[in-house]
Design a protein around this motif. Structure first.
Motif, mmCIF file in Angstrom:
data_model
loop_
_atom_site.group_PDB
_atom_site.id
_atom_site.type_symbol
_atom_site.label_atom_id
_atom_site.label_comp_id
_atom_site.label_asym_id
_atom_site.label_seq_id
_atom_site.Cartn_x
_atom_site.Cartn_y
_atom_site.Cartn_z
ATOM 1 N N HIS A 154 84.952 -37.224 42.223
ATOM 2 C CA HIS A 154 84.867 -38.244 43.267
ATOM 3 C C HIS A 154 86.149 -39.092 43.268
ATOM 4 C CE1 HIS A 154 83.471 -41.698 45.549
ATOM 5 N NE2 HIS A 154 82.456 -40.957 45.959
ATOM 6 N N TRP A 192 79.852 -34.860 48.098
ATOM 7 C CA TRP A 192 78.846 -34.971 49.153
ATOM 8 C C TRP A 192 79.285 -35.847 50.323
ATOM 9 C CZ3 TRP A 192 76.250 -39.442 50.827
ATOM 10 C CH2 TRP A 192 76.592 -40.608 50.131
ATOM 11 N N TRP A 193 80.127 -36.842 50.062
ATOM 12 C CA TRP A 193 80.549 -37.820 51.056
ATOM 13 C C TRP A 193 81.543 -37.244 52.061
ATOM 14 C CZ3 TRP A 193 85.731 -37.891 51.095
ATOM 15 C CH2 TRP A 193 86.351 -37.352 49.959
ATOM 16 N N ASP A 215 72.303 -36.623 41.722
ATOM 17 C CA ASP A 215 72.172 -37.374 42.965
ATOM 18 C C ASP A 215 72.981 -38.667 42.879
ATOM 19 O OD1 ASP A 215 71.369 -37.927 45.586
ATOM 20 O OD2 ASP A 215 69.308 -37.274 45.184
ATOM 21 N N TRP A 216 73.285 -39.199 44.056
ATOM 22 C CA TRP A 216 74.092 -40.419 44.173
ATOM 23 C C TRP A 216 73.167 -41.605 44.343
ATOM 24 C CZ3 TRP A 216 79.365 -41.335 43.987
ATOM 25 C CH2 TRP A 216 79.767 -42.614 44.366
ATOM 26 N N THR A 218 72.690 -45.966 43.956
ATOM 27 C CA THR A 218 73.398 -47.245 43.947
ATOM 28 C C THR A 218 72.438 -48.335 43.493
ATOM 29 O OG1 THR A 218 72.851 -47.548 46.275
ATOM 30 C CG2 THR A 218 75.037 -46.668 45.774
ATOM 31 N N PRO A 219 72.937 -49.455 42.966
ATOM 32 C CA PRO A 219 74.353 -49.772 42.769
ATOM 33 C C PRO A 219 74.952 -48.996 41.599
ATOM 34 C CG PRO A 219 72.986 -51.521 41.857
ATOM 35 C CD PRO A 219 72.054 -50.568 42.547
ATOM 36 N N LEU A 220 76.247 -48.746 41.683
ATOM 37 C CA LEU A 220 76.936 -48.081 40.588
ATOM 38 C C LEU A 220 77.052 -49.045 39.405
ATOM 39 C CD1 LEU A 220 79.718 -46.456 42.762
ATOM 40 C CD2 LEU A 220 77.984 -45.198 41.465
ATOM 41 N N PRO A 221 76.949 -48.506 38.189
ATOM 42 C CA PRO A 221 77.106 -49.376 37.015
ATOM 43 C C PRO A 221 78.582 -49.628 36.720
ATOM 44 C CG PRO A 221 76.756 -47.139 36.306
ATOM 45 C CD PRO A 221 76.706 -47.110 37.820
ATOM 46 N N GLY A 232 67.002 -35.870 44.051
ATOM 47 C CA GLY A 232 65.915 -36.439 44.842
ATOM 48 C C GLY A 232 65.877 -37.953 44.778
ATOM 49 N N ALA A 233 66.605 -38.543 43.837
ATOM 50 C CA ALA A 233 66.552 -40.003 43.668
ATOM 51 C C ALA A 233 67.565 -40.730 44.533
ATOM 52 C CB ALA A 233 66.775 -40.364 42.204
ATOM 53 N N GLY A 234 68.433 -39.996 45.215
ATOM 54 C CA GLY A 234 69.537 -40.677 45.876
ATOM 55 C C GLY A 234 69.845 -40.187 47.269
ATOM 56 N N ALA A 235 71.104 -40.291 47.636
ATOM 57 C CA ALA A 235 71.553 -40.142 49.022
ATOM 58 C C ALA A 235 71.994 -38.726 49.398
ATOM 59 C CB ALA A 235 72.715 -41.102 49.282
ATOM 60 N N LEU B 116 74.074 -45.294 54.952
ATOM 61 C CA LEU B 116 72.903 -44.540 55.380
ATOM 62 C C LEU B 116 71.725 -45.495 55.543
ATOM 63 C CD1 LEU B 116 73.080 -41.471 52.956
ATOM 64 C CD2 LEU B 116 73.185 -41.366 55.456
ATOM 65 N N ARG B 121 69.042 -39.275 54.118
ATOM 66 C CA ARG B 121 70.115 -38.471 53.534
ATOM 67 C C ARG B 121 70.911 -37.775 54.634
ATOM 68 N NH1 ARG B 121 65.647 -36.574 50.082
ATOM 69 N NH2 ARG B 121 65.728 -37.772 48.151
ATOM 70 N N LEU B 123 73.672 -37.780 56.624
ATOM 71 C CA LEU B 123 75.005 -38.348 56.839
ATOM 72 C C LEU B 123 75.503 -38.077 58.251
ATOM 73 C CD1 LEU B 123 77.499 -37.753 53.896
ATOM 74 C CD2 LEU B 123 76.945 -39.886 55.046
ATOM 75 N N ARG B 127 76.477 -40.872 60.946
ATOM 76 C CA ARG B 127 77.800 -40.913 61.571
ATOM 77 C C ARG B 127 77.694 -40.862 63.089
ATOM 78 N NH1 ARG B 127 80.125 -37.319 56.483
ATOM 79 N NH2 ARG B 127 80.856 -39.138 55.320
ATOM 80 N N CYS B 158 80.122 -44.833 50.540
ATOM 81 C CA CYS B 158 79.570 -44.008 51.616
ATOM 82 C C CYS B 158 78.068 -44.218 51.799
ATOM 83 C CB CYS B 158 79.857 -42.531 51.328
ATOM 84 S SG CYS B 158 79.349 -41.414 52.643
ATOM 85 N N ALA B 222 80.481 -53.392 37.760
ATOM 86 C CA ALA B 222 79.181 -52.991 38.304
ATOM 87 C C ALA B 222 79.119 -53.344 39.782
ATOM 88 C CB ALA B 222 78.061 -53.693 37.547
#
Lengths: 287, 287
Positions: A154, A192-193, A215-216, A218-221, A232-235, B116, B121, B123, B127, B158, B222
């Motif tokens: 990324h 993925w983005w 999976d992606w 948020t928030p990022l640590p 399945g937990a994210g975007a 999003l 999911r 994208l 967009r 994203c 973070a």
């Protein structure tokens, strides 16, 4: 009867699942192998450091004895350095990584390019060092039957970890070398983005040596390294990406690589149970 | 004598410097305007919320009375939503943002696409909502003499902030509309990692409505929002990018936008002093 059918179906569906060792960072290699075997997981992705501390041959034997495969070894790369002697040392270290990959029974060595050298702002120069580094490894890799899998990370890792940041860029690099030696990793988390990721996966075609999923979330640590989520937990639209990868003819393992401190805190059997059920639901039907 | 020459030279070099209000997040608008005026900074980039709480006309008068310009208003956008009525509400809010931009005396409204929708999911769908949102604003923008500046945010935003993640993607969107109404922002922080950013800046040409600078520093904090560094503190080759932007004929302000808690803790005059000296050293010679 239904239960037996479901069990057989799950076993088939798990036939291409590989769990990357970093996903179970708190487990020893023997523990990981045992819980994978018990859960019907087919393969593991290994890391150099734990493999070397156990001994390459012993690690290989342990995986084989459990009836598992090794889908990849992580990781070579980290080519950019301002000092030529340091760059040469890193290339030598990558040659050892190639030998370790062959020794542990996989034909895929994942390469993470490395970030900018300390204090450098010369992205083009750093990227040139990556190209030179891969070029210096091709003969050694071929001689050992190992393929070099260039991984785009990324873009948030561009400065400090990997100056190769898109699948197109990884392919521009890989395509300068024969397809039987240099390919790419498609890691859903890292690409993925990208508005053009579908086209890039098509372009990659047989160069895809590893498909990794998580999976992606948020928030990022802080530090952004350990913020990955379970499938399945994210975007990420994992169905779509998995279909795109399958459409290229990809039939190797699907490797689950999740860096996540909460998951690391789980008992290995529970962690692997969560991975398999998430994989069966969000990835396997399209893999 | 040398001191006077240097002072005149610095004044000239600061003629295109704009300080975005978010850089001095702890200062009130009157404070920011006063320290900018005293430091010879030529322009400010404003945000909707503080402008509205002061009153658009009063904010405009305060800037003008201090002899400053407003380089841009942040920000419209945030188009994607699952509910059509909610999307319509957001478009109405963007029309208010257009009016506020005109009212405060700038012809540039920065648009951040939005992430999003919750739980989505899709994208491509998100967009598409951004494209539809911009399309719904073009006539209103033209009628108010305001140009819409589509900003690509770094791909790490994203999912939750901006589905437009590369300058090429921002241009693909902008080029569907007349160049006198829809353009792009080039923010060094968001696009520096892109292997093709030089070509994309050339492509953008007269569509560039705002050039923003700060620097990329690691480790990221973070949430990754407030990890930006002062120009010269990080990995971005600001000389190169500034030269690329200048080569397009860009002659608008160079806006410094830094989200950084350590800088926010400084007295505004010290913060602005640091910004100007960093700008004079790392950006101005090539702007």
């Amino acid at each position: 009867m239904t239960g037996q059918l479901e069990a057989r179906s799950a076993t088939t569906a798990l036939a291409r699942l590989s769990i990357n060792q970093a996903t179970a960072n708190s487990a020893s290699l023997p523990q990981l192998i045992e819980v994978c075997r018990a859960a019907g997981v087919s393969a593991v992705g290994l890391w150099r450091e734990p493999v070397r501390s156990m001994g390459v041959q012993q690690a290989a034997a342990m995986v084989t004895d459990a009836g598992l495969r090794v889908s990849s070894l992580c990781r070579g790369g980290f080519f950019p350095a301002l000092d030529a002697a340091e760059r040469a040392r890193r290339i030598e270290d990558n040659k050892r990584a190639i030998e370790e990959a062959a020794g542990v029974g996989t034909d895929v060595l994942v390469l993470v390019a490395g970030g900018l050298p300390d204090g450098s702002r010369d992205l083009g120069g750093g990227r040139g060092m990556v190209l030179a580094g891969v070029a210096a490894l091709v003969d050694h890799a071929r001689a050992h039957g190992v393929r070099l899998a260039v991984e785009a990370l990324h873009p948030m890792f561009c400065a400090d970890r990997c100056v190769v940041v898109t699948l197109d860029q990884a392919l521009d690099l890989a395509e300068q070398f024969p397809a039987d030696v240099v390919g790419v990793v498609v890691d859903a988390y890292h690409v993925w983005w990208d508005p053009n990721v579908g086209e890039q996966i098509r372009r990659a075609g047989p160069r895809i040596l590893s498909y990794q999923v998580c999976d992606w979330t948020t928030p990022l640590p802080a530090g952004v390294l350990v913020g990955r989520g379970m499938m399945g937990a994210g975007a990420i639209d994992l169905r779509r990406m998995t279909e795109q990868v399958r459409a290229t003819g990809y039939d190797r393992e699907v490797e689950v690589e999740i860096f996540n401190e909460e998951l690391w805190a789980l008992p290995p059997s529970e962690l692997v149970g969560r991975v398999t059920s998430s994989y069966l639901r969000h990835v396997a039907p399209w893999a």
